[in-house]
Structure formats: structure tokens, C-alpha cells
Design an enzyme around this catalytic site. Structure first.
Site, mmCIF file in Angstrom:
data_model
loop_
_atom_site.group_PDB
_atom_site.id
_atom_site.type_symbol
_atom_site.label_atom_id
_atom_site.label_comp_id
_atom_site.label_asym_id
_atom_site.label_seq_id
_atom_site.Cartn_x
_atom_site.Cartn_y
_atom_site.Cartn_z
ATOM 1 N N ALA A 182 38.220 -1.662 25.293
ATOM 2 C CA ALA A 182 38.598 -1.127 23.979
ATOM 3 C C ALA A 182 39.794 -0.170 24.068
ATOM 4 O O ALA A 182 40.047 0.429 25.108
ATOM 5 C CB ALA A 182 37.398 -0.414 23.362
ATOM 6 N N PHE A 184 42.227 3.212 22.308
ATOM 7 C CA PHE A 184 41.904 4.589 21.936
ATOM 8 C C PHE A 184 41.824 4.823 20.444
ATOM 9 O O PHE A 184 41.276 5.817 19.989
ATOM 10 C CB PHE A 184 42.953 5.554 22.543
ATOM 11 N N LYS A 208 33.784 -1.298 28.497
ATOM 12 C CA LYS A 208 34.680 -0.290 29.074
ATOM 13 C C LYS A 208 35.497 0.300 27.919
ATOM 14 O O LYS A 208 36.400 -0.334 27.398
ATOM 15 C CB LYS A 208 35.640 -0.905 30.105
ATOM 16 N N GLU A 211 39.688 5.159 28.275
ATOM 17 C CA GLU A 211 39.432 6.355 29.107
ATOM 18 C C GLU A 211 39.813 7.636 28.381
ATOM 19 O O GLU A 211 39.459 8.726 28.811
ATOM 20 C CB GLU A 211 40.190 6.233 30.435
ATOM 21 N N ARG A 212 40.522 7.507 27.230
ATOM 22 C CA ARG A 212 40.951 8.717 26.529
ATOM 23 C C ARG A 212 39.912 9.180 25.505
ATOM 24 O O ARG A 212 39.910 10.331 25.097
ATOM 25 C CB ARG A 212 42.265 8.449 25.798
ATOM 26 N N SER A 261 47.023 -2.970 23.530
ATOM 27 C CA SER A 261 48.453 -3.292 23.483
ATOM 28 C C SER A 261 48.735 -4.709 23.999
ATOM 29 O O SER A 261 47.905 -5.305 24.695
ATOM 30 C CB SER A 261 49.216 -2.294 24.345
ATOM 31 N N CYS A 316 46.399 -0.483 14.101
ATOM 32 C CA CYS A 316 47.081 -1.758 14.324
ATOM 33 C C CYS A 316 47.443 -2.405 12.995
ATOM 34 O O CYS A 316 48.263 -3.293 12.931
ATOM 35 C CB CYS A 316 46.211 -2.696 15.131
ATOM 36 N N GLU A 416 56.736 -2.053 18.417
ATOM 37 C CA GLU A 416 55.664 -1.357 17.698
ATOM 38 C C GLU A 416 55.814 0.139 17.988
ATOM 39 O O GLU A 416 55.818 0.538 19.156
ATOM 40 C CB GLU A 416 54.302 -1.858 18.199
HETATM 41 P P1 NAD Z 1 46.146 -0.043 25.750
HETATM 42 O O1 NAD Z 1 46.497 -1.461 25.931
HETATM 43 O O2 NAD Z 1 46.963 0.984 26.426
HETATM 44 O O3 NAD Z 1 44.641 0.193 26.241
HETATM 45 C C1 NAD Z 1 43.587 -0.680 25.836
HETATM 46 C C2 NAD Z 1 42.613 -0.847 26.987
HETATM 47 O O4 NAD Z 1 43.262 -1.542 28.062
HETATM 48 C C3 NAD Z 1 42.110 0.468 27.556
HETATM 49 O O5 NAD Z 1 40.725 0.354 27.787
HETATM 50 C C4 NAD Z 1 42.906 0.656 28.835
HETATM 51 O O6 NAD Z 1 42.160 1.288 29.854
HETATM 52 C C5 NAD Z 1 43.279 -0.756 29.253
HETATM 53 N N1 NAD Z 1 44.642 -0.846 29.788
HETATM 54 C C6 NAD Z 1 45.722 -0.132 29.412
HETATM 55 N N2 NAD Z 1 46.824 -0.539 30.064
HETATM 56 C C7 NAD Z 1 46.433 -1.529 30.883
HETATM 57 C C8 NAD Z 1 47.114 -2.374 31.804
HETATM 58 N N3 NAD Z 1 48.425 -2.248 32.016
HETATM 59 N N4 NAD Z 1 46.410 -3.297 32.454
HETATM 60 C C9 NAD Z 1 45.100 -3.429 32.231
HETATM 61 N N5 NAD Z 1 44.396 -2.661 31.372
HETATM 62 C C10 NAD Z 1 45.045 -1.732 30.698
HETATM 63 O O7 NAD Z 1 46.085 0.213 24.180
HETATM 64 P P2 NAD Z 1 45.888 1.600 23.440
HETATM 65 O O8 NAD Z 1 47.121 2.412 23.621
HETATM 66 O O9 NAD Z 1 44.582 2.188 23.828
HETATM 67 O O10 NAD Z 1 45.761 1.094 21.922
HETATM 68 C C11 NAD Z 1 46.875 0.919 21.080
HETATM 69 C C12 NAD Z 1 47.278 -0.532 20.990
HETATM 70 O O11 NAD Z 1 46.163 -1.302 20.556
HETATM 71 C C13 NAD Z 1 48.362 -0.781 19.953
HETATM 72 O O12 NAD Z 1 49.276 -1.696 20.460
HETATM 73 C C14 NAD Z 1 47.606 -1.368 18.772
HETATM 74 O O13 NAD Z 1 48.374 -2.181 17.926
HETATM 75 C C15 NAD Z 1 46.555 -2.150 19.480
HETATM 76 N N6 NAD Z 1 45.411 -2.402 18.618
HETATM 77 C C16 NAD Z 1 45.261 -3.658 18.120
HETATM 78 C C17 NAD Z 1 44.216 -3.934 17.254
HETATM 79 C C18 NAD Z 1 44.051 -5.307 16.674
HETATM 80 O O14 NAD Z 1 42.953 -5.597 16.197
HETATM 81 N N7 NAD Z 1 45.068 -6.144 16.704
HETATM 82 C C19 NAD Z 1 43.300 -2.929 16.921
HETATM 83 C C20 NAD Z 1 43.476 -1.668 17.469
HETATM 84 C C21 NAD Z 1 44.537 -1.411 18.323
#
Ligand code: NAD
Length: 534
Positions: A182, A184, A208, A211-212, A261, A316, A416
Site C-alpha cells: 500500500a 502513504f 505490507k 513504511e511512512r 507510484s 491519485c 505527476e
Molecule cells: P510508492 O510507490 O512510493 O510506495 C508504494 C509502496 O511501494 C510502499 O509500500 C513502498 O514501500 C513500496 N515502494 C516504494 N518504492 C518502491 C520501489 N522502488 N520498489 C519497490 N517497492 C517500492 O507510492 P507512494 O508515494 O506511497 O504513493 C503515492 C503514489 O501512489 C502516487 O503516484 C499516486 O498517484 C499513487 N496512488 C495511486 C492510486 C490509484 O488507485 N491509482 C491510489 C493512491 C495512490
């Protein structure tokens, strides 16, 4: 003497507290932060302290103070969590659908009873306003309520007499152990998109969280246990890349739900799929609000401002891009005025319209994209970069920002931003606006503002985006439908929740049976004494 004594005690404890804080800020070592809560793992029905040596600090985004820490679970802890899910699967999948439903009926009530407490935790760790945090829990709660209709959602199909004495029917069965990763920005809603739908279908689940912001999920897990979920049916691990790789590679995990992301989502989709798992990945967005000159101006401007800057743009489905068509371009000054009136403050302060961004890095990135927009030729009509929030000078605040005269080749349009920044483009006609939206790679959400039904229909019909609002700025579907983001905003075949969610978490078994009429039991009463011999 009593007065002096209490003065001395106060002084002594303040000094002690201060020295812990100084030490922890110098060393960043969790050993020096005994006053801060430690997030537990949830393994086999127990909340356990991790044995790891690697910890990540959790910050309150309004102050940047460390408010907790989260472990990077060790390999053996992650193994134990999957083993627990695997062990629990047989009993859970054989538990009657009605019993599973009862647990979720109790669960939804417990979430309702604790909604305010969960929301406070969200504001504390994530920064959004309390009202918005309540919305976060509420939208997740709706998915739990929907999961309670499992008895009709999970029905298979039947076709009797496909040939003489032969029937075909299907069962919709759980997959086994499923996992969720998931982001943040919705600490309650997004985990609740995942494990309730999966588990009500008979799967066990490994979560999982980000972490934030792990607090809300830990609270939700405790409530789930209180609702009667058997030990091992839900396990929770914490961590970053190693935990993600573990989930993508583990042979006992059958399916992965990811929200976050594009960078992480595309990686997880590819790695998980390569290992033979089902993966659904909801990812980033650039959502356009197309404003027609015949729209109701008052409503449209209010909706645009709310949807662009609410939650500090960290949704999002935030309406981060306005496309003003024809005469609607004249509304820009009024749009700016309304955005100026929004109140930026810590999420728990009364009257706050938007809170801080999640981290100093996120703030830096957003400010950098604004600066780049200006360098590339956009007009900065409202600049929120230097905002100061009284009493919260160390928070990650950015005020509402508007970049106008934006062109599709500019970085602030292509990327974005995920902050309180509205980029404004212009289009001469509805067709031009449709072309612009369809040329953008993302397909999460869009909205059109108009009082003309034919215009609305044409737009909804021709625009290549998964979720379309007509005079609705953030068209997130209720859970009897599915969340249908598309193109670069989604990887996978079946979407989250609704009927598609059930499809994702189940597999079909088809049974073709023949019972010949002539073999039917003879129903004449047996009056002769049975001999049991032959
Ligand atoms: P993120 O991708 O940084 O983190 C999401 C999860 O992936 C976390 O649990 C993190 O630990 C893990 N993660 C982060 N970087 C990783 C990597 N390089 N390799 C493997 N795992 C990794 O996203 P975020 O910053 O927590 O959330 C914001 C993003 O989520 C935005 O891009 C937003 O648009 C998107 N989002 C999309 C939806 C949707 O339904 N389309 C909904 C909510 C958020």
C-alpha cells in the site's frame, strides 16, 4: 520545600527528555528513542516486536518530529508471516461463507465505532485534515460493508442439461495466500480495498503498509482480530524494497494487489507476473478537469479548487489539471481568488482546508517542479512555496499554487506533481480538449463541467480514461462498482473491489457431471430383511 522539589523534578525530567531527543536526532539510532512507540509486526495472531536491527523513523508531517519507528522485517519474520497465512488457509477457506460474512459484519461495526480514533492516527502520521482522514476511513469502510454481500458476489454459474443427464456448474474458489502493498496517501482506505475483499472470498492475506504510515493498518488489524478473524488469516510485515521483493518472489503467494507510484508498480507488476502471480497495480495519475463555457461557474470553480488542493493534492484522483475551453478561460482570475482563500494548517487544527505534504523530500520535489514550470514558460499566478504556518514552521507545507499557460510539453504537465499545484491549459474546442486528455499517458480519472447533456455524453464517450465525472470532480466509484483506472494508471486485467475485485481474488472450477436417469435410486420400500452379505 514541596514547591522546590516539584520544580526540581520538572526540570530534571525536561532535561532527560531533551537529552533523549538530542541523542536521537544526532544518531538516528532507534536505540536512543525509547520514548517513541515502535510499530509491531502482526504474525500468527500476535503483535510482536521485530528482532531487526534496521528501523525507519515515522514523522509527523506538520512538525517533522519523529513520532514512531517501523521495522524492516527480517527474512525469517517475513517467512513466518507467509507460513502463518499458508497454515491458516485450509481452515479459513473451508469456513462457511456465512461464518466469514459474520466476521465482516462485526468488523464493519467496529470500524464505525472507532472511526474517529483511526482518523486521528492518520492525521498524526500522514498530515491530512481530520475531516479528510475520516473520509479516508469511511471510503474503506464502504468496501468492508460491500464485502458483507459476499453471498451473492461469490456465486458461480450453472447450466443444467447441456446434454442428456449432464449439467455444468462453476464454483468461485479462493486462490490461497494473497498479498497487498500500500501507499502513504490513504493509510486506511487502500489496505481496506485489499484484505477484506480477498479474505471474505476465503483467501488469507499478507499486508505490507507504507513504511511512512503504518499506524492505521495496525489499528484496523486489532479490530479485525476483535471481530473474530482467526489467527494467521491476516499477517502484517513492514519494510521497503526487501519486503516488496520478498512478496514478488515467494512461491506461496498467489496474487499481489499494489497501489502506489508508477516506478514501484511497474516493477512489482513485472517481477510478480514473471513469478507466475496475478498482479493488479493501481498507479499514478494526471487527472484533467475540462471546463466548458456553459458550465455552472460557481459550482465549477468551487469543485475545481476543492479537488485540486484538497488533501494537499496527494490523491491519485486529485484534479491536478484544468483545461479551460473557449470563454471559460476568462474565469482564471476568479479561480485564483478562490484558491487564495483556502486555509493551510496542521491537519488537526480547526478550519484547516489542507495540511502538509508527507515529507521534506516531497516538498522539495513539488517546489522543484513549480520552478521548472516557470523556467519552461508557465505563468505562476499563485505561489505557495514560501508559506509559513504559525506554530508549525518545520512542517512540509506548500500552499495552493496555480501555473497557467501550461503547454503539454512542459515537465509540470508531463509528470505527476502530487502536491497542491493546479496546472491550467487552454483549449479552443471540446474536440481539442478530448485530444489533449487522450494524448496524456495516464488514464485514472477526469471530469467535465457543463450544463449540456450532449457535450457531457460526447466527452464521456470519447475520452480514454477509466473514471469519468460529469460535474463530479473526483469520480471514485462506490464499491458495488470497481475502481477502473486505465492506461498508464493501471497494470493488470481485473481492477480493485466490486465484481472485478471478487474475480481477482478467486478462480473458477468448472464441474461437468452426468447422472444417468436409469441409475436413479429405486424408491420402492425394501421390505425384505437386509442380509449385508452381497
Ligand atoms: P510508492 O510507490 O512510493 O510506495 C508504494 C509502496 O511501494 C510502499 O509500500 C513502498 O514501500 C513500496 N515502494 C516504494 N518504492 C518502491 C520501489 N522502488 N520498489 C519497490 N517497492 C517500492 O507510492 P507512494 O508515494 O506511497 O504513493 C503515492 C503514489 O501512489 C502516487 O503516484 C499516486 O498517484 C499513487 N496512488 C495511486 C492510486 C490509484 O488507485 N491509482 C491510489 C493512491 C495512490
Amino acid at each position: 520545600y514541596v514547591y522546590l522539589n516539584s520544580l526540581f523534578q520538572t526540570f530534571f525530567f525536561s532535561l532527560l527528555h531533551l537529552s533523549w531527543k538530542v541523542l536521537s536526532s544526532i544518531t538516528h539510532c532507534p536505540m536512543f528513542c525509547p520514548l517513541q512507540p515502535t510499530t509491531k509486526l502482526f504474525i500468527d495472531g500476535k503483535f510482536v516486536e521485530s528482532k531487526t536491527t534496521e528501523w525507519i523513523d515515522i514523522h509527523n508531517p506538520a512538525t517533522n518530529e519523529v513520532v514512531g519507528r517501523v521495522p524492516k522485517a527480517t527474512a525469517s519474520e517475513m517467512e513466518a508471516a507467509v507460513a502463518s497465512c499458508k497454515k491458516a488457509f485450509w481452515n479459513w477457506s473451508e469456513t462457511s461463507v456465512l461464518s466469514r460474512q459474520q466476521i465482516f459484519l462485526r468488523y464493519q461495526q467496529l470500524i464505525k465505532d472507532n472511526l474517529k480514533e483511526i482518523s486521528k492516527l492518520i492525521t498524526f502520521e500522514q498530515g491530512k485534515t481530520l475531516a479528510d482522514a475520516e473520509g479516508d476511513v469511511f471510503r474503506g469502510l464502504q468496501v468492508v460493508e460491500h464485502a458483507c454481500s459476499v453471498t451473492s458476489l461469490i456465486l458461480g454459474e450453472t447450466m443444467p442439461s447441456i446434454t442428456k443427464d449432464m449439467d455444468t456448474y462453476t464454483y468461485r474458489l479462493p486462490l490461497g495466500v494473497c498479498a497487498g502493498i500500500a501507499p502513504f496517501n490513504f493509510p486506511a482506505m487502500i489496505p481496506l480495498w485489499m484484505f477484506p475483499m480477498a479474505m471474505v472470498c476465503g483467501n488469507t492475506f499478507l499486508m505490507k503498509p507504507s513504511e511512512r504510515v503504518p499506524g492505521a493498518l495496525m489499528f484496523l488489524a486489532k479490530l479485525f482480530q476483535d471481530a473474530g478473524a482467526p489467527d494467521g488469516t491476516l499477517n502484517i510485515i513492514h519494510g521497503q524494497h526487501e519486503a516488496v521483493n520478498f512478496i514478488c518472489d515467494h512461491p506461496d503467494i498467489r496474487a499481489i494487489s499494489f497501489v502506489g507510484s508508477n516506478q514501484a508498480g511497474e516493477y512489482i507488476y513485472e517481477r510478480g507476473s514473471r513469478n507466475g502471480k496475478r498482479v493488479q497495480a493501481n498507479m499514478g495519475a494526471k487527472n484533467h478537469g475540462v471546463v466548458m463555457p456553459d458550465a455552472n461557474k460557481e459550482n465549477t470553480l468551487n469543485q475545481l479548487v476543492g479537488a485540486a488542493f484538497g488533501a494537499a493534492g496527494q490523491r491519485c484522483m486529485a484534479l491536478s489539471t484544468a483545461v479551460l475551453v473557449g470563454e471559460a478561460q476568462k474565469w482564471l482570475p476568479e479561480l485564483v481568488e478562490r484558491a487564495k482563500n483556502l486555509r493551510v494548517n496542521a491537519g488537526d487544527q480547526p478550519g484547516a482546508d489542507l495540511g502538509p505534504l508527507i515529507s521534506p523530500q516531497a516538498k522539495e520535489r513539488v517546489c522543484h517542479l513549480i520552478e521548472k514550470g516557470v523556467k519552461e514558460g508557465a505563468s505562476l499566478l499563485l505561489d505557495g512555496r514560501n508559506i509559513k504556518v504559525k506554530g508549525y514552521e518545520n512542517g512540509n507545507f506548500v500552499g495552493p499554487t496555480i501555473l497557467a499557460n501550461v503547454k503539454p510539453n512542459m515537465t509540470c504537465y508531463k509528470e505527476e506533481i502530487f502536491g497542491p499545484v493546479l496546472v491550467v491549459l487552454e483549449a479552443d474546442t471540446l474536440d481539442d480538449a478530448i485530444e489533449m486528455v487522450n494524448n496524456n499517458p495516464y488514464g485514472n480519472g477526469t471530469a467535465i463541467f457543463t450544463t449540456n447533456g450532449a457535450t457531457a455524453r460526447k466527452y464521456s464517450h470519447l475520452v480514454d480514461v477509466g473514471q469519468v465525472g460529469v460535474n463530479v470532480p473526483i469520480p471514485v466509484p462506490l464499491p458495488m462498482f470497481s475502481f477502473t483506472g486505465s492506461r498508464a494508471s493501471f497494470r493488470g486485467d481485473t481492477n480493485f473491489y466490486g465484481k472485478q475485485g471478487v474475480q481477482f481474488y478467486t478462480q473458477l472450477k468448472t464441474i461437468i457431471s452426468q447422472w444417468k436417469e436409469e441409475d436413479a435410486t429405486v424408491t420402492k420400500p425394501a421390505v425384505v430383511m437386509p442380509t449385508m452379505g452381497n
